[in-house]
Enzyme design. Structure first.
Site, PDB file in Angstrom:
ATOM      1  N   GLY A  89       0.826  -1.198   0.000  1.00 38.35           N
ATOM      2  CA  GLY A  89       0.000   0.000   0.000  1.00 38.35           C
ATOM      3  C   GLY A  89       0.855   1.240   0.000  1.00 38.35           C
TER       4      GLY A  89
ATOM      5  N   ASP B 282      -8.614  10.652   9.253  1.00 41.52           N
ATOM      6  CA  ASP B 282      -8.566   9.956   7.967  1.00 41.52           C
ATOM      7  C   ASP B 282      -9.455   8.713   8.011  1.00 41.52           C
ATOM      8  OD1 ASP B 282      -7.846   9.659   5.336  1.00 41.52           O
ATOM      9  OD2 ASP B 282      -5.965   8.632   5.755  1.00 41.52           O
TER      10      ASP B 282
END
Length: 849
Positions: free
Chosen positions: A22, A138
């Site tokens: 990622g 987030d």
């Protein structure tokens, strides 16, 4: 500075980088191997902007310490952090179950019941973080990761902002990735965050968008460029959810839309308030909503086989049916549990591994009660068509409704239907307690006011799985409180027959005693707490209605979710079940009353039961004592049907697969063949094994404690020695393993020696030979540490401040038991349970409620 591609194969600290999995604007996530523990981890590496390295690393160290202290079952923990070559990294568990983002890419729309189930852990995690002054900033599906049990973990606090002093006093004002630019993911950002002013309710807005996406298959705001999305977040109202998915109730729509208010003051002010609104909104009509019936692939938390029902309207999803997966394993001739040599006064693995469990008993177990494009619109069921005057459509519609009603009813009668449509919206912790008269009634449990209970009630399944099979437990999570609680069990008798096996917990702050589970006519043989403190793994046995079976089961801390995972046939026993720290595997012995044991391995996620170690033809048999790490089990050897003491420590490697032989075991230490007084425990990092031995025949006691490397390649070193203490058991104190708890008793030395030094001690492992007495054993009593688990939370409170201890001895013709706790700094202990009528009292471990 190295680039991400150049790090493959490199070693950061003791983590070998394997591959990239990622990336983000300032960080890259890698799959890595923890070289020391031999496990997979995720390593997130942060790349500071040019010219900001020094300030970035200073902020990173402070904030990494904040993150490392987050301790919640639904927050991805931080194992480690470090700096190397100008960049910084966090080490976290590698979650192979995937993310909510991946699930939504496959399934698009989720049923409201499932949405509520997934929202619970996230909102509880945010409530925990909010109480500690933290804003995530987030929140998005990609940062919600699935555990093996299907629950969600909130991950990636890389943008965390501290708006109030954290626990250790650091009031941080910026975050690891903070800079002059807007931080966050545009599709999930609150208006005030976009405008540069983040507040504690900004995360609630983001959760609202995630729920909107789960319920409708689309995000409320999207566009071809970031600026367009940001402008919509600030200025536009979201489209009502029911215009997209008409099967959502008005109450649920209203609850989500309130979280999406542009004005922060009009939103829910706490995550707990949002959760409460969702629970109330979800109560009416959820069981009859067609949207509960999902047409798509199984979620990561279950293994049902899904199929479409022919004849259902195309606008309705298909039904799903449970398909219980049965594992291979226990054969009738192998369903026996060992009886170790000796003559103990209690069952199960005892403090001295050379001592045996007790004789078999019989009684029944009675159940106690970064894709910013919007998904395709055609994934949403179309709105119902308007009525027509023709009779044929009306007739067809009526027939369809009858079919749907029949199918819904049939699903509700299946185990899956009971799980989905049962009491999952309960707002108060309840337990079912069996009264002496045999009546079963729900009882509201006491506990600390700060304890919050998840509303999802796990199913109760008390029937044994098929012979030779295991069952995968449904481990619905429970939000714990803050008061240290001691879990213990009570076995009552009427003559030689079992009268009841009871699980209790005692709140050391309020003094409230709470019954978790009461099983009339049964006897609890073993009990162990899960690492998250939410579940109890136990074995119990009985005869009436149960055919003399011994059952391996779990029950949640609030008394809900009693589930039988495996059973033996009459006359057989299950010994020493050990739950791995990551709660993915359970290892246990099954053996006849004569002969060697078979070691079984149960995979929690699937229920697969397999023979891990076959019984030896001759020589030693083997008993699991504790997990060294996620894949290795420390075992002891013993001679079946013999009074000889247990001997030697072995390592079972579960990665070698099923049906291993004795020759596959690694012998770690040779110990105990000539002395009955020895014990051991391993450090929490799995690197060191601490071994104690007594020297027989010394009137005042004599003993040593050595530290041996778990690799077996380095000779042991002395930790402690004494010519006056008969140390007969050691247990690791905490994760750092800088101290050991140890019991001393001259009774086991085989002499009528001096008992003045008997008691509980805290021993330093730094070689200083320092021992501090915490408890002086009562007259004629022996101090006993946890008989059933060696994890530190089995003896020491989760905050590391208190110990729990059992004392037992003979009073007249009966055995007396006393349970007590006290401060790890010393002082007079507090007795919270005691009797001298032969009723057994045993410590299980510590949780928080």
């Amino acid at each position: 500075m190295q680039q991400p591609d150049n790090l493959i194969g490199q070693v950061l600290g003791h983590y070998r980088i394997i591959k990239q999995i990622g990336y983000g604007g300032m960080s890259t996530v890698f799959l890595a191997e923890d070289i020391n523990l031999g496990r997979e981890v995720a390593v997130k590496i942060f790349w500071p902007r040019p010219g900001e390295t020094r300030d970035f690393l200073r902020r990173f160290e402070r904030e990494a310490r904040v993150l490392a202290k987050l301790d919640h079952p639904n927050i991805l923990p931080v194992y480690d952090y470090g700096e190397q070559d100008g960049f910084a990294y966090l080490v976290m568990p590698y979650m192979a179950g995937g993310s909510l983002k991946e699930l939504l890419q496959k399934r698009k729309v989720l049923p409201p019941v499932e949405v509520l189930r997934l929202a619970v852990p996230i909102l509880n995690a945010l409530q925990y973080a909010s109480e500690r002054g933290l804003i995530h900033r987030d929140i998005k599906p990609g940062n919600m990761l699935f555990k093996a049990d299907g629950g969600l973990l909130l991950a990636d606090f890389g943008l965390v902002k501290v708006f109030a002093p954290a626990a250790e006093g650091n009031a941080l004002q910026t975050a690891s990735e903070t800079g002059p630019a807007v931080t966050g993911t545009p599709e999930y950002m609150s208006p005030e965050q976009i405008q540069g002013t983040v507040t504690p309710v900004s995360d609630i807005y983001s959760v609202g968008i995630v729920l909107y996406e789960m319920l409708t298959g689309r995000r409320p705001f999207g566009g071809n460029n970031v600026l367009s999305v940001l402008m919509q977040q600030v200025n536009e109202q979201p489209r009502p959810l029911r215009e997209i998915n008409p099967y959502i109730t008005p109450q649920l729509e209203a609850a989500v839309l309130r979280a999406l208010e542009k004005d922060p003051a009009r939103r829910y002010q706490r995550p707990a308030d949002f959760l409460q609104a969702l629970i109330q909104a979800g109560s009416p009509g959820m069981a009859t909503s067609p949207e509960l019936i999902s047409p798509t692939i199984p979620t990561p938390w279950s293994a049902p086989t899904r199929q479409d029902i022919s004849g259902a309207p195309t606008s309705l999803p298909g039904f799903s049916a449970d398909n219980q997966q049965a594992g291979a394993g226990m054969q009738p001739a192998q369903q026996q549990a060992q009886v170790m040599p000796g003559s103990p006064s209690r069952p199960g693995p005892v403090t001295d591994p050379g001592q045996p469990p007790g004789a078999a008993y019989a009684a029944p177990i009675t159940p106690p009660g970064q894709n910013w494009a919007s998904p395709r619109d055609d994934t949403i069921p179309p709105a119902p068509a308007k009525k027509r005057t023709s009779l044929l459509p009306l007739l067809l519609a009526a027939i369809s409704l009858l079919i749907i009603a029949g199918l819904v009813l049939s699903v509700t009668l299946t185990p899956l239907g009971k799980q989905l449509f049962g009491q999952h919206l309960q707002q108060t912790a309840t337990s079912v307690v069996n009264t002496p008269g045999g009546n079963t009634s729900p009882v509201v449990k006491g506990g600390s006011p700060g304890a919050t209970v998840f509303p999802i009630v796990p199913p109760s399944v008390t029937a044994c799985p098929a012979n030779g099979s295991g069952r995968a437990p449904v481990l619905s999570p429970l939000s714990l409180g803050h008061d240290p609680n001691i879990v213990y069990f009570v076995n009552k008798f009427q003559g030689n027959a079992s009268a009841a096996g009871i699980l209790n917990r005692y709140d050391t702050v309020t003094g409230v005693e709470t019954s978790i589970m009461n099983m009339p006519g049964a006897r609890i043989d073993n009990a162990q707490l899960s690492s998250d403190g939410q579940w109890i793994l136990f074995t119990a046995q009985g005869a009436a209605g149960g055919g003399g079976q011994v059952k391996l089961g779990v029950v949640r801390m609030d008394g809900q979710g009693l589930q039988t995972l495996a059973c033996t046939t009459g006359g057989n026993r299950i010994s020493s079940p050990q739950w791995s720290v990551d709660q993915k595997l359970i290892v246990f012995d099954v053996a006849p009353q004569s002969g060697g044991a078979t070691v079984y391995l149960l995979t929690v996620a699937s229920g697969l039961l397999q023979t891990e170690l076959t019984p030896p033809a001759s020589g030693l048999a083997y008993l699991p004592r504790t997990w060294l790490d996620f894949t290795h089990v420390l075992m002891i050897g013993y001679t079946p049907n013999s009074d000889a003491p247990a001997q030697n420590i072995y390592i079972l490697d579960t990665t070698k697969g099923p049906n291993q032989q004795s020759s596959n075991l690694q012998q770690l230490a040779t110990v105990g063949s000539v002395t009955p007084c020895w014990n051991f425990d391993s450090s929490f990092d799995g690197k060191t094994v601490f071994i104690n031995q007594c020297t027989p025949g010394q009137p005042e006691g004599s003993s040593t404690v050595d530290a041996q490397q778990a690799s077996g390649h380095t000779p042991g070193s002395s930790v402690f020695s004494s010519s006056t203490l008969a140390i007969n058991a050691v247990r690791v104190y905490n994760q750092k393993s800088d101290f050991l708890l140890a019991t001393a008793s001259n009774s086991i030395m085989g002499v009528s020696g001096n008992h003045d030094n008997d008691g509980l001690y805290r021993i330093a492992t730094d070689g200083s030979n320092n021992a501090v007495r915490l408890v002086t054993a009562g007259s004629g009593l022996t101090c006993i540490l946890n008989n059933y688990s060696q994890y530190f939370w089995s003896n020491v409170s989760r905050d590391g401040n208190q110990y729990a201890l059992a004392e037992d001895g003979t009073s007249a013709s009966n055995v007396s038991y006393t349970l007590l706790y006290g401060s790890m700094n010393g002082g007079t202990p507090t007795t919270f349970a005691s009797n001298s009528d032969g009723t057994e009292l045993e410590i299980v471990g510590w949780t928080a409620m």
